[in-house]
Design a protein around this motif. Structure first.
Motif, PDB file in Angstrom:
ATOM      1  N   LYS A   1       0.821  -1.115  -0.119  1.00 29.49           N
ATOM      2  CA  LYS A   1      -0.025   0.058   0.147  1.00 29.49           C
ATOM      3  C   LYS A   1       0.668   1.253  -0.104  1.00 29.49           C
ATOM      4  O   LYS A   1       1.565   1.600   1.102  1.00 29.49           O
ATOM      5  N   SER A   2       1.015   1.693  -1.097  1.00 26.26           N
ATOM      6  CA  SER A   2       2.080   2.888  -1.368  1.00 26.26           C
ATOM      7  C   SER A   2       1.971   3.586  -2.749  1.00 26.26           C
ATOM      8  O   SER A   2       1.474   3.061  -3.728  1.00 26.26           O
TER       9      SER A   2
ATOM     10  N   SER B   1      11.947  -1.052  -1.434  1.00 19.12           N
ATOM     11  CA  SER B   1      10.967  -2.070  -0.837  1.00 19.12           C
ATOM     12  C   SER B   1      11.417  -3.323  -0.239  1.00 19.12           C
ATOM     13  O   SER B   1      12.229  -3.820  -1.083  1.00 19.12           O
TER      14      SER B   1
ATOM     15  N   SER C   1       5.912   3.626   3.772  1.00 18.11           N
ATOM     16  CA  SER C   1       4.751   2.554   3.579  1.00 18.11           C
ATOM     17  C   SER C   1       5.262   1.412   4.464  1.00 18.11           C
ATOM     18  O   SER C   1       6.265   0.843   4.608  1.00 18.11           O
TER      19      SER C   1
ATOM     20  N   PRO D   1       4.988   4.620   8.684  1.00 18.54           N
ATOM     21  CA  PRO D   1       4.935   5.676   7.819  1.00 18.54           C
ATOM     22  C   PRO D   1       5.012   7.044   8.641  1.00 18.54           C
ATOM     23  O   PRO D   1       4.541   7.332   9.404  1.00 18.54           O
TER      24      PRO D   1
END
Length: 342
Positions: A203-204, A247, A270, A287
């Motif tokens: 979710k980013s 990531s 994220s 975050p």
């Protein structure tokens, strides 16, 4: 016959490519990621998902993700079909359910389906309106469609919920419901793990980037690198320290390491992660968390076990008197060390 699926561990593959394609499209619909959804719709059609099955999946999801996302996904499908491939299948024709003309029958059948999904009778007396909508419309009208099996519908729903924030109770319920409607527990577990592994649940607003192959030997698990180039970058780019979005898949972390001649700044954008300095307790990163790592400090950072994690990383040079800026990579963070974090 089950085949080997190699990720960070080996597991039996219980999901077929059609089911994965449906799940990927559903998860991206829920996230509103229309750019990636367009690619996955094409991939799903290539893998044998029919056009009418996708229409049904996106239509069903309005009950979980709202009409805007449902209509946007159908719009993406329509755009893809402007340049169709001969091998893409229309699928069986849509048939208007007779139940739509019989509200009493829709309520009766929907109640039966909801009981099966839930594993027990479910009556939401706190809100009679929602109780009726769930029974008569969602599990009655929608489930009466002829395009997807009950098991497929739960795969679609479960995948969509995996891509959403703040729906943990519903996600847990549909993990059980997916089994109640004909999927195996192994398929449900694999679906959730696969969506995480492939980054669909990330979710980013930042792209995942490409596999971090140049530094893979310094990581446990898979990481991805997305260099960020500011739009107003100066002419002399050598004077600008690069910014990278990194990531980490769930459970991924880099080795212990030391930055010489520069301190590093990490900004979590994220997911959930960890940062730890040698001899100190690990610090959770969420975050907005900012970590300033002094030069010469031994440390590591990475994702928590149950979440993707993204951070922006940059460096500020502190080297003086001819000192070189470098990274010193050290030993991995052991499973014992990592699994002890809470």
């Amino acid at each position: 016959m089950a085949i080997a699926l190699t990720t960070t561990m080996t597991m039996a593959q219980n999901l077929n490519e059609r089911q994965k394609s449906l799940a990927a499209c559903a998860c991206l619909e829920a996230k509103g990621d229309l750019v990636r959804l367009e690619k996955e719709v094409k991939n799903a059609l290539d893998k044998g998902v029919s056009i009418n099955e996708l229409k049904e999946a996106f239509s069903q999801l309005y009950a979980y993700t709202g009409f805007p996302r449902s209509l946007n996904a159908l719009g993406v499908l329509g755009k893809v079909l402007e340049t169709p491939k001969p091998e893409w299948q229309e699928g069986k024709a849509f048939e208007r359910p007779e139940m739509w003309d019989n509200a009493e029958e829709a309520l009766k059948k929907g109640t039966e389906v909801q009981t099966k999904v839930s594993g027990r009778p479910f009556n939401y007396t706190f809100s009679p309106q929602n109780d009726y909508y769930l029974k008569a419309h969602l599990f009655g009208d929608i489930f009466a469609g002829n395009q997807l099996s009950p098991a497929d519908r739960e795969i679609v729903t479960l995948a969509a919920l995996c891509g959403m924030n703040g729906v943990e109770p519903q996600l847990a319920a549909h993990k059980r419901g997916a089994v109640n409607m004909g999927n195996t527990q192994a398929q449900v577990d694999e679906l959730c793990a696969w969506l995480d592994k492939e980054g669909y649940t990330l979710k980013s607003d930042f792209d995942k980037g490409a596999p971090n192959v140049n530094y893979a030997k310094y990581f446990v698990g898979e990481s991805y690198l997305n260099p960020i180039k500011p739009a107003n970058l100066a002419q002399d780019e050598e004077t600008v320290m690069p910014i990278s979005n990194v990531s980490f898949e769930p459970g991924c972390r880099n080795n212990w390491h030391i930055h010489h001649g520069a301190h590093q700044i990490l900004i979590c954008v994220s997911g959930k992660g960890w940062y730890q300095e040698w001899g100190k307790e690990a610090v959770p990163m969420l975050p907005g968390t900012v970590i300033d790592i002094p030069a010469g400090v031994k440390h590591w950072h990475g994702a928590q076990k149950d979440s993707w994690f993204q951070h922006l990383a940059t460096h500020v040079v502190t080297a003086k008197n001819g000192e070189k800026v470098s990274n010193e990579w050290l030993e991995p963070v052991s499973d014992e060390q990592y699994n002890a974090l809470k």
